[in-house]
Every structure is written in C-alpha cells, then in structure tokens.
Design a protein around this motif. Structure first.
Motif: not given
Length: 313
Positions: A203-213
């Motif tokens: 399970a990975y938190w990813v900062d995609a720039g305008d939002r996180a996933h």
C-alpha cells in the motif's frame, strides 16, 4: 484468403476472433493476438503468481519510483542480488565492481511472460563479470515448455521488503560520482520522481503533484475483491475518512490495484491508521461473502466499480 486462414488458425481454445483479446488490450482478438504475423503466445495473465512478494513486486514494477529490495534466491550464490525499480539508462541489470548485482524491474519486456524476462535478467546477473551492464533482456531463444522462470530461481516463500528512497543517489556506490550518460540519466530521473511512501503491505501513498493517492495492490482474485469492495461501498465504508475518495482501480499482472484520492495537505503517515482500518473492514467483507450473497444495492455498487477499471499490461 491467407489472412482469413491465419485468423481462423489462431482462434483456438474457444477464442472468438470478434471477442476481446484475452491479453486485456481491449482490442478484438482478430486485431490483436489473432492477427496475421502477430505473436502466437498470449501473455501470461498472472506471471508472478506463487511468490510471497507478488503484490510488492507488482508495486515496484508499476508505480513505485525509487526503491530497492534484497532478493532471496532458491540456492545459495556467491553474489548479492538486489531488486531495483529503475536502473541507470533503464538497464535490465548491472554488476558493480564489487561483484554485487542489481535487477531492474521497470524495463521493457520481450516475451509473453514477465517472469521469464525477469529470470533471464537474474541468470545474467548471476553469471556476468563485475562492471557489466545488461541494457535490455534479449530475445528469447529457448522455446521449450520448461523455460526457466523467476519462480524457479528465487525463494518463493520469502517476502519482498522494499526500502524507498527520496531520489536515485543509490545508483552510485559510496564515494563514486556519476559521469557522462549516467549523470544525465540520474539528473532526469531525480527531476521526474514523485514522492512516495509505503504505509502498509503493498500500500503506497503517492504525491502526484496536484493531489495524493493511495495505490494498494491486493492479492485476492479480482471478482471476489470487487464483491467485497462493493459491499463496503454500499455501506458507505469504502473511504479512508474525511479528505478521501475511492477513485477506481487498475489491473496489473493479474491483480487488482484499488486507488483512493487523498487530501494533498495531509502527510502520508496520517493515512497509515485509516488504511489499516480499511484493510480490517475489507477482510471482514471478504469473509462475509462466504455466507451472505450481495444485496441488490451491493450489486449496483459492484457494477459501478467495474465501470471504473482499466488494465495495465
């Protein structure tokens, strides 16, 4: 006439040429793996099945930007092998001057079985001389049914324990500075990296720039997992709390990867506990499927979830 006979010949094992291709491309079979001159062998749907680290390997291969993990082999070897998401120049493998080797996971595949490609890279890494680099996995020449696979070379019961890195400085041995193409590749890789943290198993938190996933590779069969997700959705329990929203899912190497949009202003660690609680609810929903069929509301929720799926080959 030649083209028609080719399509007909390839439409074996009950595959209708006008139906979607089993490889998951979204094309009709006759326009994909059934086309004249196309590959005869369909891609293996779940190439890493049977590995305890299957979910982590899929995450490292598909969306974790910078990470390494020690690899446990089936038989003792003189050389230490490390798995890596990306290597310099997107190489498939390399052996350092000290004899240690790294296997790149985010590389172009050459066969219908990702596991065979990984096995060939691993075999090369075990036998290559120090300082050697494998740019890509070469064409497969062994056509026997007993072709070596990744599962044949590694300890299938060993978990994959990744270490995430904020950049790609680990490419270089300590005290060594990058030069030439490697330096350029390192600069470009560091510029493109997305901040990522592991907040649970696969399970990975990813900062995609305008939002996180939150991207979470799940081990359950897709159909069963969808039923459990639908049950939670109908109950209003599919989110991770305030500031989160279930966004959809994608398929990768035979497994489903649910995705949640998260409040970008919250730190990754703030989602660790909500993710664990969601995992507990999901496990309970999976268990309840054995005795409780879906209600009409849950079936409608399932249909909605299916409409938000895509496939990564």
């Amino acid at each position: 006439m030649a083209k028609r006979s080719s399509v007909k010949q390839r439409a074996t094992d009950g595959i209708n040429p006008r139906q979607p291709c089993p490889c998951g491309s979204g094309k009709r079979y006759k326009a994909c793996h059934g086309v004249s001159g196309g590959p005869v062998e369909l891609p293996v749907a779940r190439p890493l099945e049977g590995l305890a680290g299957e979910c982590e390997l899929i995450a490292l291969r598909e969306f974790v930007p910078s990470a390494t993990a020690p690899l446990a082999l089936a038989e003792p070897a003189e050389r230490e092998i490390t798995l890596a998401t990306v290597l310099p120049m997107a190489s498939a493998a390399l052996v350092r001057a000290d004899g240690s080797a790294l296997i790149g996971l985010q590389v172009q595949t050459r066969s219908s079985d990702v596991s065979r490609d990984m096995a060939r890279a691993l075999r090369w890494a075990l036998e290559a001389s120090p300082g050697a680099v494998l740019p890509v996995v070469g064409p497969e020449t062994d056509e026997s049914p007993e072709r070596e696979r990744f599962q044949d070379l590694v300890d299938t019961s060993a978990p994959v324990e990744p270490t995430l890195h904020p950049d790609f400085s680990w490419w270089m041995p300590e005290g060594e500075e990058p030069t030439g193409d490697v330096a350029l590749s390192l600069e470009r890789a560091n510029q493109a990296i997305m901040p990522t943290e592991r907040i649970g198993p696969a399970a990975y938190w990813v900062d995609a720039g305008d939002r996180a996933h939150l991207r979470w590779v799940r081990p359950e069969p897709e159909e069963k997992l969808l039923l459990a997700l639908a049950r939670l959705s109908a109950r209003g329990e599919l989110g991770l709390g305030e500031g989160s929203r279930y966004a959809g899912s994608f398929r990768a190497h035979g497994l489903l990867v649910p995705v949640w949009d998260l409040d970008h202003d919250s730190h990754a660690r703030e989602w660790t506990e909500p993710a664990a609680e969601l995992g507990t609810r999901l496990e309970a929903a999976l268990e309840s499927l054995e005795s409780e069929p879906l209600t009409s509301e849950e079936r409608r929720a399932r249909d909605g979830l299916i409409g938000r799926q895509v496939t990564i080959r």
